[in-house]
Design an enzyme around this catalytic site. Structure first.
Site, PDB file in Angstrom:
ATOM      1  N   TYR A 117      -0.602  11.698  -8.954  1.00  0.00           N
ATOM      2  CA  TYR A 117      -1.323  10.474  -8.643  1.00  0.00           C
ATOM      3  C   TYR A 117      -1.253   9.648 -10.283  1.00  0.00           C
ATOM      4  CZ  TYR A 117      -4.251   6.302  -7.616  1.00  0.00           C
ATOM      5  OH  TYR A 117      -4.791   5.297  -7.547  1.00  0.00           O
ATOM      6  N   LYS A 131       1.373   6.367 -10.964  1.00  0.00           N
ATOM      7  CA  LYS A 131       0.971   4.979 -11.277  1.00  0.00           C
ATOM      8  C   LYS A 131       1.345   4.593 -12.697  1.00  0.00           C
ATOM      9  CE  LYS A 131      -1.393   4.226  -7.451  1.00  0.00           C
ATOM     10  NZ  LYS A 131      -0.891   3.231  -6.733  1.00  0.00           N
ATOM     11  N   VAL A 176     -11.697   1.354  -6.258  1.00  0.00           N
ATOM     12  CA  VAL A 176     -12.007   0.402  -5.366  1.00  0.00           C
ATOM     13  C   VAL A 176     -12.490   0.824  -4.209  1.00  0.00           C
ATOM     14  CG1 VAL A 176     -11.092  -1.678  -4.378  1.00  0.00           C
ATOM     15  CG2 VAL A 176      -9.705  -0.859  -6.534  1.00  0.00           C
ATOM     16  N   THR A 213     -12.595   1.313  -1.069  1.00  0.00           N
ATOM     17  CA  THR A 213     -11.553   1.407   0.216  1.00  0.00           C
ATOM     18  C   THR A 213     -11.672   2.672   0.890  1.00  0.00           C
ATOM     19  OG1 THR A 213      -9.615   2.323  -1.197  1.00  0.00           O
ATOM     20  CG2 THR A 213     -10.022   0.050  -0.963  1.00  0.00           C
TER      21      THR A 213
END
Length: 273
Positions: free
Chosen positions: A173, A177, A206, A208
């Site tokens: 990850y 990024k 965030v 989500t």
């Protein structure tokens, strides 16, 4: 009159989360939306991914604010699927002025059955998927000669490396990024002579489904030292999708007409501590 009247926006990962919010708010601002999402499960991802019903709900919400949308089920890891989804929308709305390369996964979990597989899936989705998205859209944007804007969803983890634990998911990850920031800088140099701006948004956590799920909670519980590093200096646990969308609207609108090659944190101070 909306600031994006007459514009066409191509958005990946649009079935829910940040992508859905981007689609709704860009449509509210006047843009026609070409949307795609995988709408199926990747085996190495422990949390529930998007479904066709989620994408249908994005369509409903875009239309509810008066927007127009063509939505497709497509996997950003497969360039042919991305090109097909884009072509469906182009038939209806024309070539995109705006590209939001937003699709991504964050498959951290307490125990990884196959770290190699999760590493590969994360890089293919978060990094190669961005390449597939931009390369599908940019040549026609150049040929049309009317400029445009590309925004890539990176992360606060694309600026720092906090939270690393040696696992396949966490390492991939962060690497992905960081990778899309480098990709953005290369794309911005390539596309600036064509008046196509390329930037990243780099959010902290965030609210989500990618972040608010049992697998991430279990990862934090199993790694308290990692969890302790992940707070924001500002007194907010996570930001909301609309906070990222507002940054995107700044970049894709007239307000960002000379902004390119920028890494824009929406991070409540995460990268400054």
């Amino acid at each position: 009159m909306g600031q994006l009247d007459g514009k066409v926006a191509f958005i990946t990962g649009a079935a829910r989360g940040q992508g859905r919010c981007h689609a709704i708010e860009l449509a509210r601002s006047g843009a026609s939306i070409i949307a795609l999402d995988i709408c199926s499960q990747i085996d190495t991802v422990a949390y529930r991914m998007s479904t066709p019903e989620d994408l249908d709900e994005t369509v409903r919400l875009v239309e509810e604010v008066g927007g127009k949308i063509v939505a497709s089920q497509a996997d950003v890891r497969d360039r042919a699927q991305v090109e097909t989804a884009l072509a469906r929308g182009v038939e209806v709305f024309g070539q995109p002025d705006i590209v939001l390369a937003n699709a991504g996964i964050s498959p951290q979990r307490a125990s990884e059955p196959d770290p190699q597989a999760v590493f590969v899936d994360t890089i293919e989705t978060n990094l190669i998927g961005v390449w597939n998205t931009v390369i599908a859209a940019a040549p026609a944007m150049i040929e049309r000669g009317q400029g445009g804007s590309i925004v890539i969803t990176s992360s606060a983890q694309g600026i720092i490396g906090r939270g690393g634990d040696g696992s396949g998911a966490a390492t991939a990850y962060t690497a992905s990024k960081h990778g899309v920031v480098g990709m953005m800088r290369s794309f911005s140099a390539w596309l600036a002579p064509h008046s196509i701006r390329v930037n990243t948004v780099n959010p902290t956590g965030v609210r989500t489904p990618m972040v608010e799920n049992d697998a991430i909670a279990e990862w934090f519980a199993a790694n308290p030292t990692v969890a302790a590093t992940m707070g924001n200096p500002m007194p907010v646990f996570m930001v909301d999708p609309i906070d990222v969308t507002r940054a995107v609207l700044y970049l894709v609108g007239e307000s960002g007409r000379y902004v390119t090659g920028v890494v824009l944190p929406v991070d409540a101070g995460f990268t400054s501590k």
